[in-house]
Design an enzyme around this catalytic site. Structure first.
Site, mmCIF file in Angstrom:
data_model
loop_
_atom_site.group_PDB
_atom_site.id
_atom_site.type_symbol
_atom_site.label_atom_id
_atom_site.label_comp_id
_atom_site.label_asym_id
_atom_site.label_seq_id
_atom_site.Cartn_x
_atom_site.Cartn_y
_atom_site.Cartn_z
ATOM 1 N N ASP A 1 -32.628 -85.464 -40.640
ATOM 2 C CA ASP A 1 -33.899 -85.573 -41.357
ATOM 3 C C ASP A 1 -34.230 -87.018 -41.688
ATOM 4 O O ASP A 1 -33.361 -87.899 -41.635
ATOM 5 C CB ASP A 1 -33.825 -84.786 -42.670
ATOM 6 C CG ASP A 1 -33.592 -83.299 -42.458
ATOM 7 O OD1 ASP A 1 -33.931 -82.808 -41.365
ATOM 8 O OD2 ASP A 1 -33.087 -82.652 -43.388
ATOM 9 N N TYR B 1 -20.003 -83.724 -41.631
ATOM 10 C CA TYR B 1 -20.953 -84.456 -42.473
ATOM 11 C C TYR B 1 -20.259 -84.905 -43.752
ATOM 12 O O TYR B 1 -19.325 -84.255 -44.231
ATOM 13 C CB TYR B 1 -22.136 -83.566 -42.854
ATOM 14 C CG TYR B 1 -23.191 -83.387 -41.797
ATOM 15 C CD1 TYR B 1 -24.266 -84.264 -41.701
ATOM 16 C CD2 TYR B 1 -23.125 -82.324 -40.901
ATOM 17 C CE1 TYR B 1 -25.248 -84.086 -40.738
ATOM 18 C CE2 TYR B 1 -24.106 -82.143 -39.936
ATOM 19 C CZ TYR B 1 -25.168 -83.033 -39.861
ATOM 20 O OH TYR B 1 -26.135 -82.862 -38.902
#
Length: 245
Positions: free
Chosen positions: A53, A111
């Site tokens: 994003d 992540y």
């Protein structure tokens, strides 16, 4: 035709995410493809392992590119970096078997999410950590993480309503803290739209006493987004690694 695997690092602060978009040239993919055009003289598609994003960072994003002939990997890397802004770096170019695709061939991702719990935002990490000035109960967060690991339907942990499949496997969620800095690491097969950031918001609500650890399982059971926590900001999130067989 030759296929190459690219490993890329970037500070996502000023970019509109990874994926090329029709209404802006300010994306990681678009800037990389422009650099490839300048180096090779022709346009080639750079396929990423997945979208990040706007505002999300990467230490080890991977991409694949198909070029018409063999290139010198180190020379190509150096020439691409000469044409990239300083907050995007091509770390490595590697010749791989034809048929390799950065997204379709991936078997897992890792992540990291960074939180700054200090009273005031740290001057030097404010672009890369979410400032959340609360005393966090890390043991409660780890207990909640236990409910969230494994293979589940994560429909309650995504903001995208039309996912074809919401089943994913999270192998581990590791939570560590040193001083004012807390890092949450997520290791899994893959993650849905906003999933890591919603998981993080849920764990932060647990850590700050706003919900009980076992309540983290409610969004899994009900598949209801409203049962999960808030969407943590993009700036604390890093794609650290993409795994392949």
């Amino acid at each position: 035709m030759r296929t190459y695997k690219l490993t890329i690092s970037y500070d996502g602060t000023r970019y509109q995410g990874w994926q090329r978009q029709g209404n802006t040239e300010n994306t990681i993919q678009g800037i990389l493809e422009d650099a490839v055009l300048k180096v090779t003289g022709y346009r080639a598609e750079v396929n990423g392992s997945g979208r990040t994003d706007a505002g999300v960072h990467a230490r080890g994003q991977t991409a694949s590119i198909v070029l018409p002939g063999k290139i010198g990997e180190d020379d190509f890397t150096a020439k691409i970096n000469d044409r990239l802004p300083p907050d995007i770096r091509l770390l490595q170019t590697e010749l791989v078997k034809n048929g390799f695709h950065a997204r379709k061939s991936a078997v897992g991702k890792v992540y990291e999410y960074c939180i700054d719990t200090g009273e005031k935002p740290d001057v030097f990490t404010r672009r890369f950590c979410y400032h959340f000035p609360h005393v966090l109960d890390l043991d409660a967060m780890r207990k909640a993480a236990g409910y969230l690991t494994g293979t589940h339907e994560y429909a309650g942990y995504t903001d995208k309503k039309d996912e074809k499949s919401t089943q994913r496997t999270i192998y581990d969620i590791m939570i560590s803290g040193q001083g004012r800095r807390v890092v949450i690491e997520y290791d899994g097969t893959g993650f849905l739209y906003h999933m890591v950031r919603i998981l993080t918001g849920t764990l932060l609500e647990v850590g700050s006493g706003q919900r009980k650890p076992e309540e983290a399982a409610e969004a899994l059971r009900t598949k209801d987004r409203l049962q999960a926590g808030f969407l943590a900001p993009a700036r604390g999130l890093f794609l650290r690694e993409v795994r392949y067989q």
